[in-house]
Design an enzyme around this catalytic site. Structure first.
Site, short mmCIF file in Angstrom:
data_model
loop_
_atom_site.label_atom_id
_atom_site.label_comp_id
_atom_site.label_asym_id
_atom_site.label_seq_id
_atom_site.Cartn_x
_atom_site.Cartn_y
_atom_site.Cartn_z
N GLU A 50 38.01 28.95 38.77
CA GLU A 50 38.48 29.83 37.82
C GLU A 50 38.07 31.15 37.52
O GLU A 50 38.51 31.91 37.20
CB GLU A 50 38.16 28.95 36.51
CG GLU A 50 38.92 27.88 36.43
CD GLU A 50 38.39 26.37 36.79
OE1 GLU A 50 37.20 26.71 37.60
OE2 GLU A 50 38.75 25.56 36.66
N PHE A 112 35.61 14.70 25.71
CA PHE A 112 35.72 15.00 26.95
C PHE A 112 36.16 16.34 27.40
O PHE A 112 37.15 16.90 26.94
CB PHE A 112 36.29 14.02 27.85
CG PHE A 112 36.36 14.31 29.16
CD1 PHE A 112 35.37 14.28 30.02
CD2 PHE A 112 37.61 14.62 29.93
CE1 PHE A 112 35.37 14.55 31.68
CE2 PHE A 112 37.84 14.89 31.17
CZ PHE A 112 36.54 14.95 31.98
N GLN A 113 35.36 17.31 28.06
CA GLN A 113 35.78 18.61 28.34
C GLN A 113 36.10 19.47 27.28
O GLN A 113 36.90 20.37 27.54
CB GLN A 113 37.02 18.72 29.42
CG GLN A 113 36.55 17.95 30.70
CD GLN A 113 37.34 18.27 31.83
OE1 GLN A 113 38.58 18.46 31.74
NE2 GLN A 113 36.82 18.23 33.09
N LYS A 162 45.83 20.64 23.64
CA LYS A 162 46.79 19.80 24.59
C LYS A 162 47.81 18.99 23.71
O LYS A 162 48.81 19.22 24.04
CB LYS A 162 45.80 18.53 25.16
CG LYS A 162 46.97 17.77 26.16
CD LYS A 162 46.06 16.87 27.18
CE LYS A 162 47.14 16.26 28.05
NZ LYS A 162 46.35 15.34 28.96
N MET A 456 20.59 46.17 47.39
CA MET A 456 20.37 46.64 46.53
C MET A 456 19.13 46.42 45.59
O MET A 456 18.31 47.05 45.26
CB MET A 456 21.60 46.56 45.34
CG MET A 456 21.54 47.61 44.25
SD MET A 456 21.25 49.23 44.76
CE MET A 456 23.01 50.05 44.77
C1 LIG Z 1 25.44 48.78 41.33
C2 LIG Z 1 25.96 50.01 40.37
C3 LIG Z 1 25.99 51.27 40.39
C4 LIG Z 1 26.20 52.10 39.72
N1 LIG Z 1 26.03 53.44 39.81
C5 LIG Z 1 27.03 54.38 38.95
C6 LIG Z 1 26.59 55.78 39.44
O1 LIG Z 1 26.00 56.32 40.29
N2 LIG Z 1 27.58 56.52 38.84
C7 LIG Z 1 28.45 56.02 37.87
O2 LIG Z 1 29.30 57.04 37.42
N3 LIG Z 1 28.70 54.81 37.33
C8 LIG Z 1 27.76 53.72 38.31
N4 LIG Z 1 27.82 52.57 37.88
C9 LIG Z 1 29.03 52.08 36.87
C10 LIG Z 1 28.55 52.31 35.52
O3 LIG Z 1 27.77 51.16 35.14
C11 LIG Z 1 29.70 52.23 34.44
O4 LIG Z 1 30.51 51.23 34.56
C12 LIG Z 1 30.73 53.41 34.53
O5 LIG Z 1 29.80 54.65 34.90
C13 LIG Z 1 31.52 53.68 33.48
O6 LIG Z 1 32.49 54.59 33.72
P1 LIG Z 1 33.49 55.24 32.78
O7 LIG Z 1 32.60 55.86 31.23
O8 LIG Z 1 34.43 56.30 33.32
O9 LIG Z 1 34.68 54.15 32.38
P2 LIG Z 1 34.59 52.80 31.42
O10 LIG Z 1 33.38 52.18 31.13
O11 LIG Z 1 35.84 52.23 31.86
O12 LIG Z 1 35.06 53.49 30.21
C14 LIG Z 1 36.04 54.30 29.52
C15 LIG Z 1 36.00 55.04 28.35
O13 LIG Z 1 37.35 55.63 28.46
C16 LIG Z 1 37.91 55.21 27.12
N5 LIG Z 1 39.27 55.03 27.54
C17 LIG Z 1 40.07 54.24 28.13
N6 LIG Z 1 41.38 54.44 28.19
C18 LIG Z 1 41.42 55.60 27.57
C19 LIG Z 1 42.66 56.38 27.22
N7 LIG Z 1 44.01 56.23 27.67
N8 LIG Z 1 42.44 57.75 26.57
C20 LIG Z 1 41.27 57.85 26.20
N9 LIG Z 1 40.23 57.30 26.55
C21 LIG Z 1 40.15 56.07 27.15
C22 LIG Z 1 37.32 53.98 26.79
O14 LIG Z 1 37.54 53.94 25.27
C23 LIG Z 1 35.92 54.15 27.28
O15 LIG Z 1 35.15 54.88 26.34
C24 LIG Z 1 27.25 51.74 38.47
C25 LIG Z 1 27.40 50.31 38.49
C26 LIG Z 1 26.90 49.33 39.27
C27 LIG Z 1 27.22 47.92 39.58
C1 LIG Z 2 26.57 37.65 39.66
C2 LIG Z 2 25.40 38.70 39.94
N1 LIG Z 2 23.90 38.28 40.32
C3 LIG Z 2 23.09 39.32 40.42
C4 LIG Z 2 23.34 40.53 40.52
C5 LIG Z 2 22.36 41.46 40.85
N2 LIG Z 2 22.57 42.07 42.04
C6 LIG Z 2 23.04 43.30 42.36
S1 LIG Z 2 23.31 43.96 43.53
C7 LIG Z 2 22.86 42.76 44.37
C8 LIG Z 2 22.78 42.48 45.93
C9 LIG Z 2 23.99 42.25 46.54
O1 LIG Z 2 23.92 41.72 47.82
P1 LIG Z 2 24.79 42.23 48.96
O2 LIG Z 2 25.98 41.65 48.39
O3 LIG Z 2 24.47 41.60 50.13
O4 LIG Z 2 25.18 43.61 48.79
P2 LIG Z 2 24.12 44.96 49.67
O5 LIG Z 2 23.35 45.61 48.23
O6 LIG Z 2 23.17 44.10 50.42
O7 LIG Z 2 25.25 45.84 50.11
C10 LIG Z 2 22.32 41.49 43.39
C11 LIG Z 2 21.48 40.30 43.81
C12 LIG Z 2 24.54 41.01 40.19
N3 LIG Z 2 25.05 42.26 40.23
N4 LIG Z 2 25.83 39.98 40.25
#
Ligand SMILES: Cc1cc2nc3c(=O)[nH]c(=O)nc-3n(C[C@H](O)[C@H](O)[C@H](O)COP(=O)(O)OP(=O)(O)OC[C@H]3O[C@@H](n4cnc5c(N)ncnc54)[C@H](O)[C@@H]3O)c2cc1C
Ligand SMILES: Cc1ncc(C[n+]2csc(CCOP(=O)(O)OP(=O)(O)O)c2C)c(N)n1
Ligand SMILES: [Mg+2]
Lengths: 546, 163
Positions: A50, A112-113, A162, A456
């Protein structure tokens, strides 16, 4: 017309023009599945878990701007769906998730469930409903679709017991909907609005003559190939983007929520006297983390077009001399070449794989990703020129998102090139979906950057935990080629840099096959630049610093 | 700073838990929360007493407005308003204490609403501050139990919270 709740549910989906429902059956939704069976308009995609149903609906929504729909049973069906719902919630993706519930007379008896679906999902939905009478189903679903896609989009859960799905009621689909407490700024075809917004945004940036950066979620919102684009900002953003953010006089933020991965340390970010103008549809996003000087609440499309007409008719023009100096400064930062890496003839560099992927696909693929280093490399090196092409989990950072999301994208865009960039860790969180891909003949190209590490995590342990690689080594990995074959797909192992391009070409030439490319990449490679958590945007670690 | 926020919301199952859940999920304080249906039975009115910096209060107001069940929100603290809270106090009332407790109740314009040979139950309405002062004014060793409703608030004069 008298219909059962299940019939009404399917009629409503038809009325909403739903093309695909991603789901998994079970006791509480049997009546609904029975009605699905009796018609052809709404197609059902049977996933293998799911969570994947919700991610697939999410990928479908992200790549089209339509509402994604998922259908799950009560209890474990709902709990499995929660990660998918939370993923969509944090990235504001419009979804309607329909869940079965135990019969109304059993609710609260630990039947159940039985789980309290509305209670469990409350903090990670835009809104949710428990429908207690079949006569309320149509109005509720109408509201659910409306809420999901209007204003700031988000997932909406509708929980149907259901007995309600088997109860008869008078049916008519409401033509309009209004919720007295809810007054969204935008309605209508969000897809069209957003496409128009991108063009206008580009025009605005040209008019202002200023550098433009995108967040991870915004990539493609402004063409990466444009001279005024300085790359992504934030934790793994380019040096020029982050230095530009820190040192600009005026920052115009368009639909971005100043996430901690974007601005780093708040106090450090605020320590300079720049002025901030923030456009956002959600008043709660404004001045949530960073105080802004000018706030404009509204839809980007309307606000940017108004801004354009004001600016176009204004006599004031950007100060050309000041802009020239600013671009000189940007050029200096750019010359740090913060995304450069040393390619190798021995070990496959992950950056090289993504660059080659970009080349082979003409920069025009839909790219989904999982979470980790590979996600950052895809964001940095696949230069997105169009919106809705880069599909990843930013806010929740959900490993396991990539493959099911790619299924939704591929179904929404048959014939389009869809690549899923993943890691050997992430792919195993929803690997079972290879089976779904077989069933529906989805020719996704899985680009696994297999570094034998939770890369990471390993990178953070190297930088901040004294090289103690606690539980980040992925031991006992499966043979992904054989695994792909076992699911009926094609697998290719790539171990040498010189084979990367050939393997990618071969994979993309196989238009009808899912190809799983297992790239054995350099396991010690790190993502640069990096602004460590809690540091300021200019306190960056560059590759050459080490 | 202490704020008192009034809101109208749909009188529906689950609406209260959405508000309460918002406060706990985002780490906001709730000092008290009262809720009951209004003259329009489809709507409930809630009063929340909370505290936080200006930024936090601004977010609380915005986040409350975002809840789909919340129809309208007013921060009463932004203008002239009246607050009232109801308290019931059961006290041990024997011997000389009976007279003294009755006197204090009168001074605070309370009423004794239940009497037994050993106890009084006193009803008192007023601001939070006044109720606190009453509890300080009587001999606290006599207090058997107290129950307070939390503040309800309303704007003065033309300040009206309506749909
Ligand atoms: C491993 C990892 C590393 C990351 N590293 C980075 C990084 O280096 N740099 C980075 O930027 N992010 C990074 N992120 C992502 C970060 O965590 C955020 O998800 C992201 O930066 C949010 O971007 P945003 O604010 O543009 O978008 P969103 O979180 O989608 O927010 C959108 C905003 O726009 C508004 N909005 C939506 N639609 C409209 C509309 N039609 N008109 C006006 N406003 C609107 C919403 O209200 C909201 O405030 C990383 C994520 C991970 C998992
Ligand atoms: C469901 C979930 N569990 C744990 C994490 C924490 N986490 C972030 S990146 C990462 C490693 C991902 O490993 P891999 O898919 O091999 O990617 P790589 O960083 O090696 O490119 C983990 C465990 C997460 N983001 N999501
Ligand atoms: Mg890995």
């Amino acid at each position: 017309m008298e219909l059962t709740g299940a019939e009404i549910t399917i009629r409503c989906l038809q009325e909403e023009g739903v093309e695909y429902v991603f789901g998994y059956p079970g006791g509480a939704v049997l009546f609904i599945y029975d009605e699905l069976f009796k018609q052809e308009q709404v197609k059902h995609v049977l996933v293998r878990h799911e969570q994947a149903a919700v991610h697939a609906a999410d990928g479908y929504a992200r790549s089209t701007d339509k509402v994604g729909v998922a259908l799950v049973t009560s209890g474990p069906g709902v709990t499995n769906a929660v990660t998918g719902i939370a993923t969509a919630y944090l990235d504001s993706i419009p979804l309607v998730v329909i869940s079965g519930q135990v019969p109304t007379s059993y609710i609260g008896e630990d039947a159940f469930q039985e789980v309290d679906a509305v209670g469990i999902t409350r903090p990670c939905v835009k809104h949710n409903f428990l429908v207690k009478d079949a006569k309320d189903i149509a109005a509720t679903l109408k509201k659910a679709f409306y809420l999901a896609k209007s204003g700031r989009p988000g997932p909406v859960l509708v929980d149907i017991p259901k007995d309600v799905s088997n109860q008869k009621a008078e049916y008519s689909y409401p033509a309009t909907v209004s919720i007295r407490s809810y007054n969204p700024q935008v309605q209508g075809d969000i897809g069209q609005i957003k496409r128009a917004a991108q063009l206008q945004l580009t025009e605005l940036v040209r008019l202002l003559g200023a550098p433009c950066t995108n967040t991870l979620m915004g990539l493609g919102g402004f063409p990466a190939s444009d001279q005024q684009f300085v790359g992504m900002l934030g934790m793994h953003g380019t040096y020029e983007a982050n230095m530009g953010m820190q040192n600009c006089d005026v920052l115009l933020a368009v639909g971005a929520r100043f996430d901690d991965r974007v601005i780093g340390n708040v106090a450090h970010f605020n320590s300079v006297p720049r002025k901030i103008i923030h456009i956002d549809i959600d008043p709660a996003s404004i001045s949530k983390r960073v105080k802004v000087d000018v706030s404009i609440v509204g839809d980007v499309a309307n606000v940017v077009s108004d801004l354009l007409s004001v600016l176009n008719s204004s006599k004031q023009k950007p100060d050309a001399a000041a802009l020239k100096d600013w671009w000189k400064q940007i050029a200096e930062w750019r010359s740090a070449n913060s995304l450069s890496y040393k390619n190798s003839s021995e070990l496959i560099k992950p950056q090289y794989v993504i660059e080659t992927l970009h080349k082979i696909t003409g920069g025009d693929a839909f790219v989904t990703s999982d979470v980790g280093q590979h996600q950052m490399w895809a964001a940095q090196y696949y230069k997105f020129n169009q919106p809705r092409r880069w599909i990843n989990s930013g806010g929740l950072g959900t490993m396991g998102f990539g493959l099911p999301a790619a299924m939704g994208v591929q179904l929404a865009h048959p014939g389009a090139t869809v690549a899923c960039v993943t890691g050997e860790g992430s792919i195993q969180m929803n690997i079972q979906e290879l089976s779904t891909c077989k069933q529906y003949r989805l020719p996704i190209k899985v680009i696994a950057l297999n570094n034998r590490y939770l890369g990471m995590v390993r990178q953070w342990q190297e930088f901040f935990h004294g090289n103690r690689y606690s539980q980040s080594y992925m031991d006992a990995l499966p043979d992904f080629v054989k695994l792909a074959e076992a699911y009926g797909h094609v697998g290719i192992l790539v171990e040498k840099p010189s084979d990367v391009e050939g393997a990618l070409k071969e994979a993309f030439a196989r238009k009808d096959d899912l190809v799983f490319l297992d790239f054995r990449t350099d396991s010690t490679e790190n993502v640069y630049p990096m602004v460590p958590g809690g540091k300021g945007l200019s306190e960056v670690i560059l590759a050459e610093d080490l | 700073m202490r704020h008192i926020i009034s809101l109208l919301m749909e009188n529906e199952a689950g609406a209260l838990s959405r508000v309460a859940g918002l406060f706990s999920a985002r780490g906001y304080n709730i000092e008290s929360l009262t809720v009951a249906p209004t003259e329009d039975p489809t709507m409930s009115r809630m009063t929340i007493v909370t505290s936080g910096s200006d930024d936090v209060i601004e977010q609380i107001n915005k986040q409350l407005n975002k809840l789909v069940d919340v129809v309208t929100v007013m921060d009463l603290t932004d203008g002239d308003h009246i607050e009232r809270e109801l308290m019931l106090v059961k006290v041990r009332a024997t011997g000389n204490d009976r007279e003294e407790l009755k006197r204090m109740t009168d001074i605070f314009r309370g009423r004794v609403i239940d009497v037994s040979d050993k106890t009084y139950t006193i009803e008192l309405t007023g601001t939070e501050h006044k109720l606190d002062r009453f509890l300080q004014a009587i001999d606290h060793t006599l207090i058997l139990e107290t129950v307070r409703t939390g503040a309800s608030g309303i704007g003065r004069g033309d300040r009206i919270l309506k749909l």
